[in-house]
Design a protein around this motif. Sequence first.
Motif, PDB file in Angstrom:
ATOM      1  N   PHE A  68       0.803  -1.188   0.213  1.00 15.03           N
ATOM      2  CA  PHE A  68      -0.052   0.079   0.136  1.00 15.03           C
ATOM      3  C   PHE A  68       0.810   1.349   0.085  1.00 15.03           C
ATOM      4  CE2 PHE A  68      -4.025  -2.055   2.138  1.00 15.03           C
ATOM      5  CZ  PHE A  68      -4.116  -2.920   1.368  1.00 15.03           C
ATOM      6  N   PRO A  95      -5.460   2.832   2.360  1.00  9.26           N
ATOM      7  CA  PRO A  95      -6.377   2.327   1.678  1.00  9.26           C
ATOM      8  C   PRO A  95      -7.300   1.297   2.486  1.00  9.26           C
ATOM      9  CG  PRO A  95      -4.732   2.385   0.124  1.00  9.26           C
ATOM     10  CD  PRO A  95      -4.200   2.631   1.564  1.00  9.26           C
ATOM     11  N   PHE A  96      -8.404   1.507   2.744  1.00  9.58           N
ATOM     12  CA  PHE A  96      -9.629   0.593   3.627  1.00  9.58           C
ATOM     13  C   PHE A  96      -9.076  -0.247   5.087  1.00  9.58           C
ATOM     14  CE2 PHE A  96     -12.951  -2.901   3.086  1.00  9.58           C
ATOM     15  CZ  PHE A  96     -14.146  -1.797   3.087  1.00  9.58           C
ATOM     16  N   PRO A 130     -13.029   7.826   4.094  1.00 14.13           N
ATOM     17  CA  PRO A 130     -14.305   7.204   3.903  1.00 14.13           C
ATOM     18  C   PRO A 130     -14.557   6.085   4.729  1.00 14.13           C
ATOM     19  CG  PRO A 130     -12.819   6.790   2.008  1.00 14.13           C
ATOM     20  CD  PRO A 130     -12.037   7.892   2.953  1.00 14.13           C
ATOM     21  N   PHE A 136     -20.373   3.957   5.922  1.00 13.92           N
ATOM     22  CA  PHE A 136     -19.391   2.827   5.802  1.00 13.92           C
ATOM     23  C   PHE A 136     -19.665   1.870   7.171  1.00 13.92           C
ATOM     24  CE2 PHE A 136     -15.554   1.002   7.816  1.00 13.92           C
ATOM     25  CZ  PHE A 136     -15.497  -0.078   6.954  1.00 13.92           C
ATOM     26  N   ALA A 139     -22.939  -0.178   6.686  1.00 16.37           N
ATOM     27  CA  ALA A 139     -22.736  -1.369   5.559  1.00 16.37           C
ATOM     28  C   ALA A 139     -21.827  -2.367   6.263  1.00 16.37           C
ATOM     29  CB  ALA A 139     -22.122  -0.545   4.457  1.00 16.37           C
TER      30      ALA A 139
ATOM     31  N   SER B 103     -11.590  -7.351   2.165  1.00 20.47           N
ATOM     32  CA  SER B 103     -11.515  -6.175   2.683  1.00 20.47           C
ATOM     33  C   SER B 103      -9.905  -6.117   2.454  1.00 20.47           C
ATOM     34  CB  SER B 103     -11.239  -6.360   4.155  1.00 20.47           C
ATOM     35  OG  SER B 103     -12.665  -6.170   4.686  1.00 20.47           O
ATOM     36  N   ILE B 104      -9.091  -6.871   2.201  1.00 21.55           N
ATOM     37  CA  ILE B 104      -7.700  -6.590   1.788  1.00 21.55           C
ATOM     38  C   ILE B 104      -7.762  -6.470   0.304  1.00 21.55           C
ATOM     39  CG2 ILE B 104      -5.327  -7.699   1.795  1.00 21.55           C
ATOM     40  CD1 ILE B 104      -6.140  -9.387   4.403  1.00 21.55           C
ATOM     41  N   CYS B 106      -9.874  -5.393  -1.461  1.00 22.70           N
ATOM     42  CA  CYS B 106     -10.490  -3.948  -1.631  1.00 22.70           C
ATOM     43  C   CYS B 106      -9.615  -2.917  -1.366  1.00 22.70           C
ATOM     44  CB  CYS B 106     -11.771  -3.881  -0.555  1.00 22.70           C
ATOM     45  SG  CYS B 106     -12.441  -1.922  -0.674  1.00 22.70           S
ATOM     46  N   GLY B 107      -8.621  -3.149  -0.114  1.00 26.09           N
ATOM     47  CA  GLY B 107      -7.556  -2.056  -0.226  1.00 26.09           C
ATOM     48  C   GLY B 107      -6.550  -2.080  -1.312  1.00 26.09           C
ATOM     49  N   LEU B 108      -6.303  -3.227  -1.741  1.00 29.69           N
ATOM     50  CA  LEU B 108      -5.283  -3.302  -2.974  1.00 29.69           C
ATOM     51  C   LEU B 108      -5.863  -2.701  -4.272  1.00 29.69           C
ATOM     52  CD1 LEU B 108      -4.050  -7.049  -2.542  1.00 29.69           C
ATOM     53  CD2 LEU B 108      -2.447  -4.710  -2.489  1.00 29.69           C
ATOM     54  N   GLU B 110      -8.221  -0.142  -4.345  1.00 28.82           N
ATOM     55  CA  GLU B 110      -8.221   1.157  -4.019  1.00 28.82           C
ATOM     56  C   GLU B 110      -6.852   1.873  -4.144  1.00 28.82           C
ATOM     57  OE1 GLU B 110     -10.471   3.463  -3.392  1.00 28.82           O
ATOM     58  OE2 GLU B 110      -9.842   4.920  -1.532  1.00 28.82           O
ATOM     59  N   ASN B 111      -5.738   1.115  -3.800  1.00 25.53           N
ATOM     60  CA  ASN B 111      -4.543   1.395  -3.980  1.00 25.53           C
ATOM     61  C   ASN B 111      -3.971   1.318  -5.361  1.00 25.53           C
ATOM     62  OD1 ASN B 111      -1.933   1.992  -2.084  1.00 25.53           O
ATOM     63  ND2 ASN B 111      -1.162   0.544  -3.665  1.00 25.53           N
ATOM     64  N   ALA B 143     -20.236  -1.693   1.936  1.00 24.53           N
ATOM     65  CA  ALA B 143     -19.196  -1.203   2.617  1.00 24.53           C
ATOM     66  C   ALA B 143     -17.946  -0.852   1.874  1.00 24.53           C
ATOM     67  CB  ALA B 143     -18.945  -2.348   3.713  1.00 24.53           C
ATOM     68  N   MET B 144     -17.524  -1.460   0.774  1.00 22.37           N
ATOM     69  CA  MET B 144     -16.600  -1.278   0.133  1.00 22.37           C
ATOM     70  C   MET B 144     -16.750  -0.099  -0.724  1.00 22.37           C
ATOM     71  SD  MET B 144     -15.410  -5.284  -0.854  1.00 22.37           S
ATOM     72  CE  MET B 144     -14.694  -4.687  -2.378  1.00 22.37           C
ATOM     73  N   ALA B 146     -18.669   2.454   0.063  1.00 21.00           N
ATOM     74  CA  ALA B 146     -18.785   3.751   1.097  1.00 21.00           C
ATOM     75  C   ALA B 146     -17.442   3.948   1.630  1.00 21.00           C
ATOM     76  CB  ALA B 146     -19.628   3.213   2.249  1.00 21.00           C
ATOM     77  N   GLY B 147     -16.561   2.973   1.729  1.00 13.64           N
ATOM     78  CA  GLY B 147     -15.445   3.248   2.440  1.00 13.64           C
ATOM     79  C   GLY B 147     -14.096   3.413   1.561  1.00 13.64           C
ATOM     80  N   TYR B 149     -12.260   5.930  -1.681  1.00 15.55           N
ATOM     81  CA  TYR B 149     -12.365   7.209  -2.721  1.00 15.55           C
ATOM     82  C   TYR B 149     -13.016   6.576  -3.922  1.00 15.55           C
ATOM     83  CZ  TYR B 149     -10.095  10.134   0.366  1.00 15.55           C
ATOM     84  OH  TYR B 149      -9.874  11.147   1.428  1.00 15.55           O
TER      85      TYR B 149
END
Lengths: 210, 210
Positions: A68, A95-96, A130, A136, A139, B103-104, B106-108, B110-111, B143-144, B146-147, B149
């Motif tokens: 990240f 991120p997240f 966010p 968030f 959800a 979740s992880i 999702c972070g990747l 977003e990144n 959730a993803m 909303a959480g 950008y």
Amino acid sequence: MKDSIIVLSGGMDSVTLLHSEKERIALAVTFDYGSNHNAREIECAAWQCRQLGVPHVVIPLAFMKEFFSSSLLAGADAVPEAGYAEENMKSTVVPFRNGIMLSIACGLAENDGLAKVLIANHGGDHAVYPDCRPEFVKAMGDAMRAGTYNGVEIHAPFTHLTKGEIAKLGRELGVDYSHTYSCYKGGEKPCGKCATCIERAEALRFAGLE
Amino acid sequence: MKDSIIVLSGGMDSVTLLHSEKERIALAVTFDYGSNHNAREIECAAWQCRQLGVPHVVIPLAFMKEFFSSSLLAGADAVPEAGYAEENMKSTVVPFRNGIMLSIACGLAENDGLAKVLIANHGGDHAVYPDCRPEFVKAMGDAMRAGTYNGVEIHAPFTHLTKGEIAKLGRELGVDYSHTYSCYKGGEKPCGKCATCIERAEALRFAGLE
């Protein structure tokens, strides 16, 4: 009744939540995700748990620093010195992060038969992060309830409080904020210039705790 | 357009999804969470990605084996030999595993500026695994969105398919299932007796791929 797990960073907000909900907290979890200030935060989190006799575990998430991009993961010099100007603070977003931490805490809660995950997101973070916003949290709570046998819930009582209001609550509870850490640069002494240092000072002033 | 990341275990379902969505997949992520069959799954996931030229990363989540109780994390002998009888299979549940992996991922996403996370949960898993059900996937997607950008989305096109239907799709796509791994015991040769072995055999038979 001890029915909850708390996501505890070791900063002002989560430490205040630890104190205000201590009767129901069975376990505190801190994540070591490689941020500049992680080591000092963990020390504070552990100190506060020892004071209250709350079991505490630290979970390493080394992949976050590896994969990240965030100034919060890139050393002290990368963190901007300024107030919470939105574009400025965006560089500190991981991120997240709350989604990842809540998911793991939810798995631990389900595993240990605990009903709730406590998290100390607050109103001051909504503009920039966010994954601190009410929509968030709502959800994510729905996802945790649907994705577990026990219907694990989120409890986020600071969602609509300011950091100043949290500090006031902490003052009433007798929280020792000298054993919390906020500075995004992670130095032995807080820099006093980054956004979290400024925000922390304002909150303590608001609560009469300068 | 490469706008997606896929959660790829290396089993039949996610490998089929990898092939069916290969045009849009920028990155595949496999999680090493210490399950009995993780090493063999990862080998298969990597093989399939090499065939298709899809970049592939493996993220270790060592804490899951340390903190979570599940027969899937406790060695071959702990895994029950039988069909998908609900009580029997419950021992193989890893608490909120899909929530943690999504979740992880999702972070990747977003990144890396990716719009979607692909996951191959399917209809056959709904009875036993709460974090495979449509209501979980829907809430987690909310959730993803909303959480982040970028408003990262979940794409779970197999949610209402059976494993047999997935195998049929894979046959049409020319997927080589000899380079996928399912057995929950994790041995060099699949045991043929655990629930996933039985389910896999049934699905391949349904697709005429015995």
